[in-house]
Design a protein around this motif. Structure first.
Motif, short mmCIF file in Angstrom:
data_model
loop_
_atom_site.label_atom_id
_atom_site.label_comp_id
_atom_site.label_asym_id
_atom_site.label_seq_id
_atom_site.Cartn_x
_atom_site.Cartn_y
_atom_site.Cartn_z
N GLY A 348 0.82 -1.21 0.00
CA GLY A 348 0.00 0.00 0.00
C GLY A 348 0.85 1.25 0.00
N ASP A 349 0.19 2.40 0.09
CA ASP A 349 0.89 3.67 0.05
C ASP A 349 0.51 4.48 1.29
OD1 ASP A 349 2.16 5.99 -0.53
OD2 ASP A 349 0.72 6.64 -2.07
N VAL A 350 1.49 4.75 2.14
CA VAL A 350 1.19 5.45 3.38
C VAL A 350 1.68 6.89 3.33
CG1 VAL A 350 1.15 3.40 4.83
CG2 VAL A 350 3.31 4.55 4.44
N SER A 351 2.12 7.36 2.14
CA SER A 351 2.73 8.69 2.09
C SER A 351 1.71 9.79 2.41
CB SER A 351 3.37 8.92 0.72
OG SER A 351 2.39 8.76 -0.29
N GLU A 352 0.45 9.60 1.99
CA GLU A 352 -0.56 10.62 2.26
C GLU A 352 -1.29 10.33 3.56
OE1 GLU A 352 -1.29 13.35 0.24
OE2 GLU A 352 0.59 12.77 -0.73
N ASN A 353 -1.55 9.05 3.78
CA ASN A 353 -2.48 8.66 4.82
C ASN A 353 -2.00 7.35 5.43
OD1 ASN A 353 -4.66 7.67 6.21
ND2 ASN A 353 -6.00 7.49 4.44
N PRO A 354 -1.77 7.34 6.75
CA PRO A 354 -1.24 6.10 7.35
C PRO A 354 -2.19 4.90 7.21
CG PRO A 354 -1.81 7.71 9.04
CD PRO A 354 -1.93 8.40 7.73
N TRP A 355 -3.48 5.17 6.96
CA TRP A 355 -4.41 4.06 6.79
C TRP A 355 -4.29 3.44 5.39
CZ3 TRP A 355 -6.82 2.52 11.05
CH2 TRP A 355 -7.04 3.44 12.08
N GLY A 356 -3.50 4.10 4.54
CA GLY A 356 -3.46 3.67 3.14
C GLY A 356 -2.73 2.37 2.88
#
Lengths: 613, 162
Positions: A348-356
């Motif tokens: 996943g991608d956590v750069s914007e949002n840790p829930w991502g």
């Protein structure tokens, strides 16, 4: 290092029960006798992870891996390997299907696919010596956090890393810390940090192993967290069932105090912080945050409703930040190596949002019906299949895979169709299970899924604190229904009843123990409904587990009249003369299965009860 | 008779604060092997807490026993891995061997039998613990031999039992 060779003897709970302390002692005696004590040293390390093959001894720097080492073998290792330089072949690890042993640890499939981050020091350092930890960059992150970073920068780094709580919920750690700090500042109350080491999930021992193999990493993480949040006081709440872990942690705290890493004016800065160990007393529900805090205050460990968060009003109404052992152990590495390094692992991608997404690694205890049982650490997002079949080596005794249970009693059972799913917080939840603290129990075709559901519900019925009605009564009614089904008196509408109770519990229970308690039932109904139906409609347990539904029979083709089962039977239920085919007296048989264990020819059959009638 | 001065020592060591109640009771349990009524009353008086608060803690947590327990405490692990590897069978075998049920103590106060949720040695399943000793990878046929190791050899040994 002044020593030419280090002999690492595993001193985790599993190996200790196999007498690894005796092995270490014998090795030391032999080394002294051979006059090698200036060149070779024995180090007692934490859990190596490969518990199934214990006691484990590793000889460094060559990385030669010995398994199943007994005291008498230690003499050989000293004489042959340490003196003459010849590895002892018969003690090397051989994969079950092959004859050729693998001498080096790094080549063993169980270890090769793992990615050690939290467990980086397992089996490499002596957990009881702070100098060992410092020698491998220990407390470097603390120096950085205290002298080069502001609390806001620490918070920023942890938030950017996307670290999510390893205790099961997967709440972003950075956000939790920040909320706690804000609450403390706005109310002008001293916050508290707590480490949750009340690892109650049956089938899980990650936290115990982390503390046993590297206690300082947890301590360091907590001090950094205290700096970020502004806490002066910290607690570790640890199960009383873990005496070795508790002792090591206590030693670690004493050493940290001695080195000025805990106490007043840490590193000569203005920071004051100390940690106290508090013992649990055997209540599963105390792993829940509000129950844990009640217990810390010396009260009965009952949860409370969480419309007011514990980060604002927790222990003694102070802002309280609770993280799990593994979460704390990740912190020093993130500070040391940076958030970007951490997010390079995982999915996943956590750069914007840790829930991502789910960044970093996760430690799992891989146990049950799998060839290589033990403690593993893998990057988030790895397919379940790789864990079970590549690292775990598949199912033993030529049986077939049925399910893997994750998330402890709050989790669910995933069938074969879920094996290609990536293992991370969100995928597991979507499939009806959860990450939990990291227990992963593999089940083969001889495991009855209804019995597994019954087992978890029985466990939770006993552990439910009884405060809220849906949990207390819901569990009891579910258990009644499951008991009926496994005893062959299930009613056709029991499946519907179980579903209905489960859904009510998910909506109405006070704490996470209750809201997730129905997961084992709902997930097994979802994926293994045919087994429930076989029990209810046909009175048959397909896996041959539920004793009320099976009978034992001797296969006349296989029985050679060796009498082994007769000796094994405690109720004299097996009749037959030596060298003649035996048979079982069903009146006397208590279905204990001792004859199955005793028979060397697999000649005892489990047949459905109706079959023989 | 219960020597309540020992309770006072324990409370003094931990400090007369309610937060330490679990630690105090755990140590009392180690000292007396169970929690007699006098001990609970003494703890309540020492830390100036109502008796029912202390009693509710003592009955809530599994680690505490209000009844005398045996010299050897046998705990069969009922963790998930042990459960699917034959833990329940070990428990049944022990019940037959010791002639007591789960949660009971033998009349000679030698053995108590109970289950534990998980001892965290899942790699060795099925597991049982006797006192501090962990026995792993067990078969039920091994139970009589293991129990025998802990049985008193002669009557003279029995005198050392408190």
């Amino acid at each position: 290092m002044p020593y030419r060779t280090n002999v690492l003897v595993c001193a985790g709970t599993g190996c200790v029960s196999g007498n690894s302390f005796g092995v270490a002692q014998t090795l030391e005696n032999e080394i002294r006798k051979l006059g090698l004590d200036q060149e070779v040293q024995v180090i007692r390390t934490g859990c190596q992870g490969f518990c199934a093959e214990g006691p484990i001894v590793i000889v460094q720097p060559d990385g030669i891996f010995y398994c199943g080492v007994q005291q008498k073998d230690a003499v050989y290792i000293a004489q042959e390997h340490l003196l003459k330089g010849r590895p002892v072949r018969k003690l090397l690890y051989s994969p079950p299907a092959e004859k050729k042993p693998i001498p080096a640890l790094k080549d063993i499939p169980f270890f090769a696919k793992q990615r050690l981050v939290v467990l980086r020091n397992r089996g490499a350092i002596d957990p009881e010596r702070i100098d060992d930890y410092i020698a491998v960059d220990g407390y470097a992150a603390l120096v950085k956090a205290l002298t080069e970073m502001t609390p806001e920068q620490i918070l920023g780094e942890i938030k950017k890393s996307g670290l999510r709580g390893r205790g099961g919920g997967g709440f972003p750690t950075g956000i939790k810390w920040e909320t706690c700090r804000k609450a403390a500042v706005s109310r002008a109350v001293d916050p508290v940090v707590v480490c949750n080491a009340d690892e109650g999930d049956p089938g899980a021992f990650m936290d115990r192993s982390i503390i046993e193999s590297d206690p300082h990493s947890v301590v360091e993480g907590m001090i950094i967290g205290a700096r970020a949040i502004g806490a002066k006081e910290g607690f570790v709440y640890i199960r009383h069932e873990y005496p070795i872990a508790r002792e090591r942690l206590k030693k670690a705290l004493d050493q940290a105090r001695e080195y000025g890493l805990l106490g007043e004016n840490i590193f000569g800065t203005m920071m004051n912080f100390d940690i106290e160990i508090v013992q649990g007393a055997g209540a599963f529900v105390c792993g829940e945050s509000t129950a844990l805090m009640a217990s810390l205050e010396g009260k009965v460990g009952e949860p409370r409703a969480k419309y007011i968060h514990t980060v604002e009003y927790g222990y003694k109404n102070r802002p309280t930040n609770l993280n799990n052992v593994e979460t704390w152990a990740n912190v020093p590495l993130i500070i040391n190596r940076g958030a970007e390094w951490f997010t390079s692992m995982g999915s996943g991608d956590v750069s914007e949002n840790p829930w991502g997404g789910s960044s970093g690694t996760k430690v799992f205890s891989l146990v049950g019906k799998v060839k290589n049982t033990g403690l593993i650490e893998v990057p988030m997002g790895i397919p379940l299949r790789e864990i079970v079949f590549d690292i775990g080596g598949g199912i033993p005794e030529g049986r077939s895979f049925k399910a893997v249970q994750t998330g402890g009693p709050s989790g669910g059972c995933l069938p074969e169709s879920a094996l290609d799913m990536p293992v991370d917080f969100d995928s597991l939840t979507e499939a009806g299970s959860m990450m939990g603290s990291g227990g992963m129990i593999v089940m083969d075709d001889q495991t009855c899924m209804v019995d597994v559901a019954r087992y978890f519900i029985a466990f939770l019925t006993e552990e439910s604190c009884g405060k809220c009605v849906p949990c207390r009564e819901g569990l009891r009614s579910s258990l009644d229904a499951l008991n009926r089904i496994t005893q062959g008196t299930g009613k056709p509408d029991d499946i519907g009843l179980l579903r209905e109770i489960g859904e009510v519990m998910q909506d109405c229970c006070l704490c996470a123990l209750g809201t997730s308690a129905a997961n084992p039932v709902l997930s097994t109904i979802q994926y293994f409904k045919d087994e429930y139906e076989a029990h209810i409609n046909k009175g048959v347990c397909p896996a041959g587990v539920c004793t009320a539904l099976i009978e034992y029979q001797i296969d006349p083709e296989k029985c050679d009249g060796c009498h082994a089962c007769v000796h094994g039977c405690s109720t004299n239920a097996i009749i037959g003369n030596v060298k003649q085919v035996h048979f079982i007296d069903k009146e006397k048989c208590i279905k204990c299965g001792a004859c199955v264990e005793a028979c060397k020819r697999n000649g005892i059959l489990k047949v459905p009860r109706s079959h023989a009638a | 008779m219960v020597d309540v001065s020992k309770v006072q020592d324990i409370v003094q060591r931990h400090g007369c604060r309610r937060e330490h109640i679990i630690a105090i009771l755990l140590e009392c349990q180690d000292e007396f092997s169970y929690l007699p009524r006098e001990v609970i009353e003494e703890v309540a008086a020492e830390i100036d807490t109502p008796l029912n608060s202390v009693l509710s803690v003592a009955t809530f947590f599994r680690a505490f026993s209000l009844k005398p327990v045996g010299k050897h405490q046998v705990h069969v692990c009922m963790g998930t891995a042990c459960n699917i590897s034959g833990g329940p069978r070990l428990l049944e075998a022990l019940e037959r061997e010791l002639k007591i049920k789960r949660g009971e103590t033998t009349p000679d106060l030698q053995f108590s039998l109970d289950t534990v949720n998980c001892v965290g040695c899942c790699g060795l399943a099925p597991v049982l613990t006797i006192g501090q000793d962990v026995h792993g990878k067990l078969k039920q046929s091994q139970i009589p031999r293991i129990v025998k190791k802990y049985r008193p050899k002669e009557a003279s040994d029995a005198q050392t039992v408190h």
